[in-house]
Write an enzyme that holds these catalytic residues in place. Sequence first.
Site, PDB file in Angstrom:
ATOM      1  N   GLY A   1      -5.206  -0.424  -5.525  1.00 57.76           N
ATOM      2  CA  GLY A   1      -4.889   0.811  -6.245  1.00 57.76           C
ATOM      3  C   GLY A   1      -5.574   2.016  -5.625  1.00 57.76           C
ATOM      4  O   GLY A   1      -5.009   3.113  -5.565  1.00 57.76           O
ATOM      5  N   ASP A   2      -6.802   1.804  -5.143  1.00 57.77           N
ATOM      6  CA  ASP A   2      -7.504   2.866  -4.425  1.00 57.77           C
ATOM      7  C   ASP A   2      -6.725   3.291  -3.189  1.00 57.77           C
ATOM      8  O   ASP A   2      -6.605   4.483  -2.886  1.00 57.77           O
ATOM      9  CB  ASP A   2      -8.880   2.360  -3.978  1.00 57.77           C
ATOM     10  CG  ASP A   2      -9.919   2.402  -5.087  1.00 57.77           C
ATOM     11  OD1 ASP A   2      -9.823   3.267  -5.964  1.00 57.77           O
ATOM     12  OD2 ASP A   2     -10.837   1.565  -5.060  1.00 57.77           O
ATOM     13  N   THR A   3      -6.232   2.294  -2.440  1.00 56.52           N
ATOM     14  CA  THR A   3      -5.537   2.599  -1.197  1.00 56.52           C
ATOM     15  C   THR A   3      -4.257   3.387  -1.458  1.00 56.52           C
ATOM     16  O   THR A   3      -3.957   4.366  -0.765  1.00 56.52           O
ATOM     17  CB  THR A   3      -5.220   1.297  -0.433  1.00 56.52           C
ATOM     18  OG1 THR A   3      -6.446   0.611  -0.162  1.00 56.52           O
ATOM     19  CG2 THR A   3      -4.515   1.582   0.871  1.00 56.52           C
TER      20      THR A   3
ATOM     21  N   THR B   1      -3.725   5.345  -3.947  1.00 55.97           N
ATOM     22  CA  THR B   1      -4.163   6.685  -4.345  1.00 55.97           C
ATOM     23  C   THR B   1      -4.596   7.500  -3.134  1.00 55.97           C
ATOM     24  O   THR B   1      -4.320   8.707  -3.046  1.00 55.97           O
ATOM     25  CB  THR B   1      -5.298   6.564  -5.375  1.00 55.97           C
ATOM     26  OG1 THR B   1      -4.801   5.852  -6.530  1.00 55.97           O
ATOM     27  CG2 THR B   1      -5.815   7.916  -5.808  1.00 55.97           C
ATOM     28  N   GLY B   2      -5.255   6.835  -2.174  1.00 51.78           N
ATOM     29  CA  GLY B   2      -5.637   7.519  -0.944  1.00 51.78           C
ATOM     30  C   GLY B   2      -4.436   7.941  -0.117  1.00 51.78           C
ATOM     31  O   GLY B   2      -4.418   9.031   0.477  1.00 51.78           O
TER      32      GLY B   2
END
Length: 403
Positions: A175-177, A179-180
Site C-alpha cells: 500500500g505504501d508503494t 501511494t508512492g
Amino acid sequence: MSKPLSGIRVVELSTFVAAPVAARLLADLGAEVIKVERPEGDAWRITGVHYAPGRYSDQENPVFDIYNAGKKHIALNLKEPEGMEAFHKLLSKADVFITNTRPKALAKLGLTYDDLKERYPRLVYGIVLGYGEKGPYKDMPAFDTSAFWARGGFLRDLGVEREDYAPVQPPYSMGDTITGYMLMGEICAALYRRSQTGLGDYVRSGLLHNSIFTMGTMNIITQEPYGKTYPADRTAFSVPCGDYRCADGEWIYISGYNAALYPRMHQMIGREELTDDPRFQTPAGRWEHRAVYYEIFRQAFLTQPAQYWLDLAMQLDIPMTRMSHFSDVTKDEQAWANGYLENVTAPSGNVNIMPRSPIEMESVGTPVTRVAPGIGADTDPILTDLGYTPEQIVVLRQSGAVK
C-alpha cells in the site's frame, strides 16, 4: 544521456516506505534526491536489518535499499537552530520537497505547506498522508497495514469465514508503494505545470484514499443494488475463471471472460461438448449452473500437473498463469528475461536479488540499483555545496546539528 528530470533537485524528509518510494523513482528519472535523516537515521533502516538479523546490517540492507537507492544522504537535527538553518538552505535550492511527517509535527517545525509556500513559491511540496487532512483520524499515526489494508476492507473481507477464520495478514509495504507511485506522478505533473506557470504546487497522496480507489470495484459492488458480499468462496466467482489445483499440488489461475475463451477452455480439458450444452452457452446459464460447471473443471485440472496445463494454455491462447509464492518470483524466468530483477552487490560483498526500478523509458535506459549509503554519508559535500566552509561543518558536527 539526459534523463527527463535531469537538473531537478528533490529534498526528502521522510521515513519508512511511501514517500521514499516517490523520491527513489524521481531519482531513477534523473533527479538529484537528497534524503534528510535524523542523526539516528530512518527507522526503516532498523526494520530492514530485523528481517535477517545476523546477515543484514549497515553494510547490507536490501529492504532499505529498494526504497532509497540512488539518493544522497545528509543527517540533520532539525531541533537545533543550525540544523534547521541548513535545511532551509537546502529548500532554497530545491525544486521538490517530499515528506511523510505528520502535519502536527510539521507545524511545530514550521514546515507546513502554508509555512513555506510564500518563501519558496516555485517549490513543489509533496506529502504522504495517512487518513487525510480532515476528520477525526487526521492526526492518527498511519501505516499501510492499518490505513491502507485494514481500513480499506481487504484484510477483513478476503479471508473466507470458516470455523478457524482469521483475517488475511497484510503484505508489507505494498500500500505504501502504491501511494508512492501516486505521489511521484502528481509531482511530475506539478513540475510540468510549473514549467508553464512558474509556480509550485501542493501535492498530496494518502494511504486511505489510495486504498479506497485501488479497491474501488469492491467498494462499488458491495453497495446496493449490486449486493455482492465478502468473504466469498470459490463458487461466488464466474467459472471457468479463477484458481485450480493440479495433479502435482501446484495451482494455476485463469483470467478473462470473453466469449471466445469458453470453447478453447472446453477443448483444453477435452470436453468440447460443453460448448453446445445449453446450461453453459450464456452468461446467465453459466452463472446459474456455476457449481456444476466449476466441478467439471476442478476435476479435469486434477488429472495433470500444472506445467501440462500451462503449456496447453499457451498453445490455445488462454490467459492462464502459475500461482507463485513470493519466494518463486526471484526465480521467474519471465522476470529475468525482461530485466525486472537484478543482482545487487552490497558493501558487505554479498549479492542480493532485488526488484529493479519499474521505470521503463527510452530516455532513462535501464535503471541500476545503487545501494543506499550509511546515515549522513554525503553530509560534508552537501553542506559544502550549500556554502559551508570545512571549519563551519566541524562546528555544526560538534554542536549536534549535523551527523
